[in-house]
Design an enzyme around this catalytic site. Structure first.
Site, PDB file in Angstrom:
ATOM      1  N   HIS A 243       0.110   7.448   4.634  1.00 47.50           N
ATOM      2  CA  HIS A 243      -0.921   7.974   5.537  1.00 47.50           C
ATOM      3  C   HIS A 243      -0.961   7.114   6.788  1.00 47.50           C
ATOM      4  O   HIS A 243      -0.447   6.001   6.808  1.00 47.50           O
ATOM      5  CB  HIS A 243      -2.297   7.943   4.854  1.00 47.50           C
ATOM      6  CG  HIS A 243      -2.804   6.552   4.600  1.00 47.50           C
ATOM      7  ND1 HIS A 243      -2.353   5.774   3.546  1.00 47.50           N
ATOM      8  CD2 HIS A 243      -3.688   5.779   5.278  1.00 47.50           C
ATOM      9  CE1 HIS A 243      -2.943   4.598   3.589  1.00 47.50           C
ATOM     10  NE2 HIS A 243      -3.770   4.562   4.643  1.00 47.50           N
ATOM     11  N   ASP A 245      -4.010   5.655   9.544  1.00 50.28           N
ATOM     12  CA  ASP A 245      -5.463   5.503   9.564  1.00 50.28           C
ATOM     13  C   ASP A 245      -6.024   6.254  10.776  1.00 50.28           C
ATOM     14  O   ASP A 245      -5.393   6.314  11.825  1.00 50.28           O
ATOM     15  CB  ASP A 245      -5.838   4.017   9.634  1.00 50.28           C
ATOM     16  CG  ASP A 245      -5.415   3.265   8.366  1.00 50.28           C
ATOM     17  OD1 ASP A 245      -5.134   3.925   7.345  1.00 50.28           O
ATOM     18  OD2 ASP A 245      -5.367   2.023   8.403  1.00 50.28           O
ATOM     19  N   HIS A 300       1.823   4.170   6.512  1.00 52.14           N
ATOM     20  CA  HIS A 300       1.932   3.111   5.514  1.00 52.14           C
ATOM     21  C   HIS A 300       1.551   3.610   4.129  1.00 52.14           C
ATOM     22  O   HIS A 300       0.911   4.650   3.990  1.00 52.14           O
ATOM     23  CB  HIS A 300       1.082   1.892   5.910  1.00 52.14           C
ATOM     24  CG  HIS A 300      -0.356   2.214   6.241  1.00 52.14           C
ATOM     25  ND1 HIS A 300      -0.740   2.829   7.416  1.00 52.14           N
ATOM     26  CD2 HIS A 300      -1.495   1.996   5.554  1.00 52.14           C
ATOM     27  CE1 HIS A 300      -2.053   2.976   7.437  1.00 52.14           C
ATOM     28  NE2 HIS A 300      -2.545   2.488   6.303  1.00 52.14           N
ATOM     29  N   ARG A 310      -3.321  -6.025  -7.701  1.00 49.42           N
ATOM     30  CA  ARG A 310      -3.356  -6.324  -6.277  1.00 49.42           C
ATOM     31  C   ARG A 310      -4.719  -5.934  -5.741  1.00 49.42           C
ATOM     32  O   ARG A 310      -5.313  -4.959  -6.173  1.00 49.42           O
ATOM     33  CB  ARG A 310      -2.257  -5.551  -5.551  1.00 49.42           C
ATOM     34  CG  ARG A 310      -2.221  -5.804  -4.052  1.00 49.42           C
ATOM     35  CD  ARG A 310      -0.957  -5.201  -3.435  1.00 49.42           C
ATOM     36  NE  ARG A 310      -0.960  -5.424  -1.996  1.00 49.42           N
ATOM     37  CZ  ARG A 310      -1.552  -4.628  -1.122  1.00 49.42           C
ATOM     38  NH1 ARG A 310      -2.189  -3.548  -1.533  1.00 49.42           N
ATOM     39  NH2 ARG A 310      -1.528  -4.897   0.167  1.00 49.42           N
TER      40      ARG A 310
HETATM   41  C1  OGA Z   1      -6.244   1.667   3.588  1.00 51.04           C
HETATM   42  C2  OGA Z   1      -4.930   1.034   3.361  1.00 51.04           C
HETATM   43  C3  OGA Z   1      -3.625  -0.721   2.378  1.00 51.04           C
HETATM   44  C4  OGA Z   1      -3.684  -1.712   1.275  1.00 51.04           C
HETATM   45  O1  OGA Z   1      -7.210   1.272   2.905  1.00 51.04           O
HETATM   46  O2  OGA Z   1      -6.313   2.561   4.466  1.00 51.04           O
HETATM   47  O3  OGA Z   1      -3.976   1.468   3.938  1.00 51.04           O
HETATM   48  O4  OGA Z   1      -2.830  -2.590   1.251  1.00 51.04           O
HETATM   49  N1  OGA Z   1      -4.843  -0.012   2.519  1.00 51.04           N
HETATM   50  O5  OGA Z   1      -4.568  -1.616   0.423  1.00 51.04           O
HETATM   51 NI    NI Z   2      -4.511   2.793   5.554  1.00 48.06          NI
END
Ligand code: OGA
Ligand code: NI
Length: 381
Positions: A243, A245, A300, A310
Site C-alpha cells: 500500500h 500511505d 511498501h 515484530r
Molecule cells: C503502516 C505501515 C509499516 C510497518 O502502518 O501504514 O506501513 O513496518 N507500517 O509496520
Molecule cells: Ni504504511
C-alpha cells in the site's frame, strides 16, 4: 492564518469516520495458531492491487545505491540528501533526529503490554464496526482476498477512552507515554516537512496552512501501533499488504526486527533494515500530489518471520482535514503542468476507502500523461 481558523473543520478522525472501511472477518488469536489457516495463505496474485501507475515521474533508474538512504539530520547537506532520497526512493531513514531512545523503548513497552493482553481483553478496546480508533485489523484489510498476519491499534490524539478499558488502574502511565510520543513526532514531522519542502524549493511560508511561522500547528495525525506475531508459515503469510500511505509523510519506528520492504522499480522489493535509533520516513500520496509527482509515495509492505514478534509505530502526518492540497504553484509551469487536481485529505480518504491503490490516479488530471516520456522537461501540448 491563525489557530482558530480551522475550528469548524472536521477533525481527521471525523474524516476517517465518514469513510469507514468495513472489516468482515472476526479476529482470531494469532499467537495461538500452530498452523497457517488458508484464509491467511497468500499466493502471488493476492496482492495484485499494487499495480499503481505513476504519471510522469522518474522511472526509478536502477542505478545508484541499492539500500534506502540513511540521512543524518545534523549533516549540513541534509536538505539535498533528502531531496535526492525523495526523488529516487520516496523513502529514507533519519538518524540524529533528536528523539531520545528512551521514548522508543517506552512506546515499545506500551505496545508490548497492549498486544500481549489476552484476545478477549484486547477486544474490550476493539474498533467499533464503523469506528476508526482502537484495536483491530489493518484498515486496508478489506481490499485483499487474504487476511494479514498482524494486529493494529489506531490512536487519534488521546488513547484515554480505550486505555481505560484495557487498564482500568494503570491507564495514565500508558497514556502519558503515547501523548509524549505524539508530541515528539509532531515536532519532528514539522521539521521534516520544512526540509522536504526546502528540497523542492518551497518555503513552509509558501503553504498557507503551515501557519504564520510555518510551524504546522494545524497538522493532523494518527498513530498506528502494529504488532506482527511470529508466524508458523512466514513464506506464505503477509504482515501488511502493499500500500501507499494517504499522508503527507509517515514516520515509522520499527524495533530491531526487519520486515518492512519498499518497492523500487527496477530492483523489486527492498528490505528497510532496522537502524538503531533510526526512523523510517516515507512520502505519502498527499506529498506526491503537492510535489506534482516529483516525490512519489512509496509502495511498501511488511513480511513476517517464524521466531520473533515484530513491533512498529507509524505516525501518519497530514494537513488539516479540509485544506485543499494541490501541486504547488512553484512546481508547475508550461513545461510541467499540474498533474493532480486539488483535493482535501478528507476527500482523498474517501477516494482511498473506495478505490484503494487506484486513488492517486483518480485525482490525476490528465491520464494521457502516462504515455509521455518520463522526463521532467517534457513539453505537454
Ligand atoms: C503502516 C505501515 C509499516 C510497518 O502502518 O501504514 O506501513 O513496518 N507500517 O509496520
Ligand atoms: Ni504504511
Amino acid at each position: 492564518m491563525h489557530a482558530g481558523s480551522f475550528s469548524t473543520m472536521p477533525s481527521l478522525s471525523e474524516a476517517f469516520l465518514s469513510h469507514p472501511v468495513h472489516l468482515h472477518h472476526k479476529l482470531p488469536d494469532l499467537n495461538s495458531l500452530q498452523e497457517l489457516p488458508d484464509t491467511y495463505a497468500w499466493t502471488q496474485h493476492d496482492d495484485d492491487h499494487h499495480h499503481t501507475s505513476y504519471p510522469n515521474s522518474n522511472p526509478f533508474p536502477a542505478v545508484g545505491e541499492s539500500t534506502v538512504p540513511v540521512i543524518d539530520l545534523n549533516d549540513p547537506n541534509a536538505t539535498k540528501l533528502i531531496g535526492h532520497a525523495c526523488k529516487s526512493w520516496g523513502v529514507f531513514q533519519v538518524v540524529n533526529h533528536g528523539v531520545p531512545m528512551s521514548l522508543f523503548n517506552e512506546i515499545q513497552r506500551v505496545g508490548q503490554a497492549l498486544f500481549s493482553l489476552p484476545l478477549h481483553h484486547k477486544l474490550k478496546a476493539a474498533r467499533s464496526p464503523d469506528g476508526v480508533s482502537g484495536y483491530g485489523r489493518a484498515r486496508i484489510s478489506s481490499f485483499f482476498p487474504k487476511l494479514m498476519w498482524s494486529e493494529c491499534f489506531t490512536i487519534f490524539e488521546s488513547p484515554l477512552e480505550h486505555f481505560l478499558q484495557l487498564w482500568p488502574q494503570d491507564h495514565s502511565k500508558y497514556c502519558d507515554i503515547v501523548v509524549q510520543y505524539e508530541e515528539a513526532m509532531r515536532k519532528l514531522a514539522g521539521k521534516l516537512m520544512c526540509l522536504v519542502l526546502a528540497s523542492l524549493g518551497i518555503s513552509n511560508k509558501d503553504l498557507k496552512w503551515a501557519g504564520p511561522r510555518g510551524e504546522f500547528n494545524e497538522a493532523c495525525a494518527a498513530l498506528h501501533l502494529n504488532s506482527y506475531p511470529s508466524c508458523p508459515d512466514p513464506d506464505r503469510a503477509m504482515g501488511l499488504a502493499p500500500h501507499t500511505d494517504s499522508t503527507l509523510l509517515t514516520i515509522l519506528y520499527q524495533n530491531n526486527i526487519s520486515g518492512l520492504q519498499v518497492l523500487r522499480e527496477g530492483a523489486g522489493w527492498v528490505t528497510v533494515p532496522p537502524t538503531p535509533g533510526g526512523l523510517v520516513v516515507n512520502m505519502g500520496d498527499l506529498l506526491h500530489i503537492l510535489s506534482n509527482g516529483l516525490y512519489r509515495s512509496v509502495l511498501h509492505r511488511v513480511l513476517v518471520n517464524r521466531t520473533q514478534q515484530r513491533f512498529s509505530v507509524a505516525y501518519l502526518y497530514g494537513p488539516p482535514a479540509n485544506v485543499q492540497i494541490s501541486p504547488h504553484v512553484k512546481l508547475i509551469g508550461p513545461s510541467r503542468p499540474a498533474l493532480y487536481r486539488p483535493v482535501t485529505w478528507n476527500e482523498y480518504l474517501g477516494t482511498k476507502a473506495k478505490h484503494f491503490n487506484k486513488a492517486l490516479s483518480l485525482v490525476q488530471l490528465c491520464a494521457s500523461i502516462n504515455s509521455l516520456p518520463q522526463n521532467h522537461s517534457v513539453q505537454v501540448g
